[in-house]
Design an enzyme around this catalytic site. Structure first.
Site, PDB file in Angstrom:
ATOM      1  N   GLY A  43      88.958  65.606  39.707  1.00 33.69           N
ATOM      2  CA  GLY A  43      88.372  64.271  39.541  1.00 33.69           C
ATOM      3  C   GLY A  43      87.065  64.032  40.280  1.00 33.69           C
ATOM      4  N   ASP A  99      88.448  61.729  44.594  1.00 33.50           N
ATOM      5  CA  ASP A  99      88.024  60.725  43.622  1.00 33.50           C
ATOM      6  C   ASP A  99      88.606  59.351  43.948  1.00 33.50           C
ATOM      7  OD1 ASP A  99      90.629  61.501  42.974  1.00 33.50           O
ATOM      8  OD2 ASP A  99      90.236  61.870  40.861  1.00 33.50           O
ATOM      9  N   ASP A 102      94.949  56.429  46.196  1.00 28.82           N
ATOM     10  CA  ASP A 102      95.932  55.564  45.539  1.00 28.82           C
ATOM     11  C   ASP A 102      97.152  55.466  46.456  1.00 28.82           C
ATOM     12  OD1 ASP A 102      97.493  54.159  43.769  1.00 28.82           O
ATOM     13  OD2 ASP A 102      97.708  55.754  42.307  1.00 28.82           O
ATOM     14  N   GLY A 104      97.966  57.706  48.538  1.00 27.50           N
ATOM     15  CA  GLY A 104      97.547  58.331  49.792  1.00 27.50           C
ATOM     16  C   GLY A 104      98.121  59.725  49.992  1.00 27.50           C
ATOM     17  N   ASP A 158      90.634  60.986  34.916  1.00 26.39           N
ATOM     18  CA  ASP A 158      91.174  61.251  33.588  1.00 26.39           C
ATOM     19  C   ASP A 158      92.438  60.465  33.267  1.00 26.39           C
ATOM     20  OD1 ASP A 158      92.759  62.827  35.527  1.00 26.39           O
ATOM     21  OD2 ASP A 158      93.759  63.585  33.735  1.00 26.39           O
ATOM     22  N   ARG A 164      87.066  62.120  31.353  1.00 24.88           N
ATOM     23  CA  ARG A 164      86.342  62.462  32.588  1.00 24.88           C
ATOM     24  C   ARG A 164      84.839  62.376  32.402  1.00 24.88           C
ATOM     25  NH1 ARG A 164      90.081  64.687  36.242  1.00 24.88           N
ATOM     26  NH2 ARG A 164      91.684  66.033  35.365  1.00 24.88           N
TER      27      ARG A 164
HETATM   28  P1  IMP Z   1      97.307  59.596  45.490  1.00 20.79           P
HETATM   29  O1  IMP Z   1      97.778  60.939  45.964  1.00 20.79           O
HETATM   30  O2  IMP Z   1      98.414  58.759  44.922  1.00 20.79           O
HETATM   31  O3  IMP Z   1      96.468  58.841  46.502  1.00 20.79           O
HETATM   32  O4  IMP Z   1      96.427  59.832  44.216  1.00 20.79           O
HETATM   33  C1  IMP Z   1      95.302  60.568  44.240  1.00 20.79           C
HETATM   34  C2  IMP Z   1      95.127  61.289  42.909  1.00 20.79           C
HETATM   35  O5  IMP Z   1      95.849  60.678  41.843  1.00 20.79           O
HETATM   36  C3  IMP Z   1      93.680  61.197  42.545  1.00 20.79           C
HETATM   37  O6  IMP Z   1      92.975  62.286  43.083  1.00 20.79           O
HETATM   38  C4  IMP Z   1      93.708  61.154  41.045  1.00 20.79           C
HETATM   39  O7  IMP Z   1      93.635  62.460  40.507  1.00 20.79           O
HETATM   40  C5  IMP Z   1      95.044  60.542  40.683  1.00 20.79           C
HETATM   41  N1  IMP Z   1      94.927  59.085  40.353  1.00 20.79           N
HETATM   42  C6  IMP Z   1      95.386  58.046  41.083  1.00 20.79           C
HETATM   43  N2  IMP Z   1      95.095  56.870  40.490  1.00 20.79           N
HETATM   44  C7  IMP Z   1      94.424  57.176  39.367  1.00 20.79           C
HETATM   45  C8  IMP Z   1      93.840  56.369  38.313  1.00 20.79           C
HETATM   46  O8  IMP Z   1      93.852  55.131  38.291  1.00 20.79           O
HETATM   47  N3  IMP Z   1      93.235  57.058  37.305  1.00 20.79           N
HETATM   48  C9  IMP Z   1      93.176  58.421  37.257  1.00 20.79           C
HETATM   49  N4  IMP Z   1      93.698  59.212  38.214  1.00 20.79           N
HETATM   50  C10 IMP Z   1      94.313  58.584  39.267  1.00 20.79           C
HETATM   51 MG    MG Z   2      93.805  63.307  37.944  1.00 20.92          MG
END
Ligand code: IMP
Ligand code: MG
Length: 182
Positions: A43, A99, A102, A104, A158, A164
């Site tokens: 991303g 990217d 979310d 974390g 994506d 993307r």
């Molecule tokens: P986390 O580990 O939940 O913080 O999420 C991080 C990863 O989840 C990011 O690097 C993205 O690849 C994916 N992600 C989280 N939210 C979104 C979104 O709204 N759209 C697309 N990808 C997301």
């Molecule tokens: Mg992704």
């Protein structure tokens, strides 16, 4: 594709203006130092390419692969290392780039992976931060934009590996299937 709707959240120009600021701030914070940027695939392709061009001076770049999403808009909770680090980071000033922050999970895992390799300093930079609680209250040192808790696509992000290539950020919502005719 036709049953997905998009609405622009961050136009291209707004992203570029913010990246100018972010690049200036990062360069100033690392003045006189060589930065080792570790970007998380996939991303960050657009964000890293655009941001790094705004950070003049000595800099090394590597990518790691960490994947938590498997084709849906919800995380499975599992993190898989899909590409490991090539550069040495011991005693280096490391900046992790992702990217979106979310839940974390990704940032926590990436930080743990880097810390085990003894960098001199470790900071992180994310293009987006969703305004939701993050595991362990993890935070990023540099944040491009804070956004509401909506699924977003474009500018590297994506939905099922599509979108993307959009030069802007958009929200994506799935239309509920039309009721079947009797
Ligand atoms: P986390 O580990 O939940 O913080 O999420 C991080 C990863 O989840 C990011 O690097 C993205 O690849 C994916 N992600 C989280 N939210 C979104 C979104 O709204 N759209 C697309 N990808 C997301
Ligand atoms: Mg992704």
């Amino acid at each position: 594709m036709r049953d997905e709707m998009v609405e622009v959240l961050l136009p291209e120009q707004q992203i570029q203006v913010r990246l100018d600021e972010l690049g200036r701030q990062i360069r100033a914070d690392y003045a006189g130092k060589e930065l080792t940027v570790v970007a998380i695939l996939t991303g960050t392709v657009m964000f890293a390419a655009d941001l790094l061009r705004r950070i003049p001076g000595p800099l090394r770049l590597d990518y790691i692969g960490l994947s938590s999403y498997h084709g849906t808009t919800k995380s499975t909770g599992e993190l898989v290392v899909t590409k490991s680090l090539k550069l040495d980071v011991r005693d280096r000033d490391v900046l992790l780039v992702d990217d979106i922050l979310d839940t974390g999970q990704t940032l926590v895992k990436a930080r743990q992976m880097m810390e085990a390799l003894w960098p001199r300093t470790l900071k992180s930079c994310v293009f987006l931060e969703k305004e939701v609680p993050h595991v362990g209250n993890v935070s990023a040192d540099y944040v491009g934009f804070k956004i509401p808790d909506k699924f977003v696509i474009g500018y590297g992000l994506d939905y099922q590996e599509r979108y993307r290539n959009l030069p802007y950020l958009a929200t994506l919502s799935l239309k509920t299937p039309a009721p079947k005719a009797p």
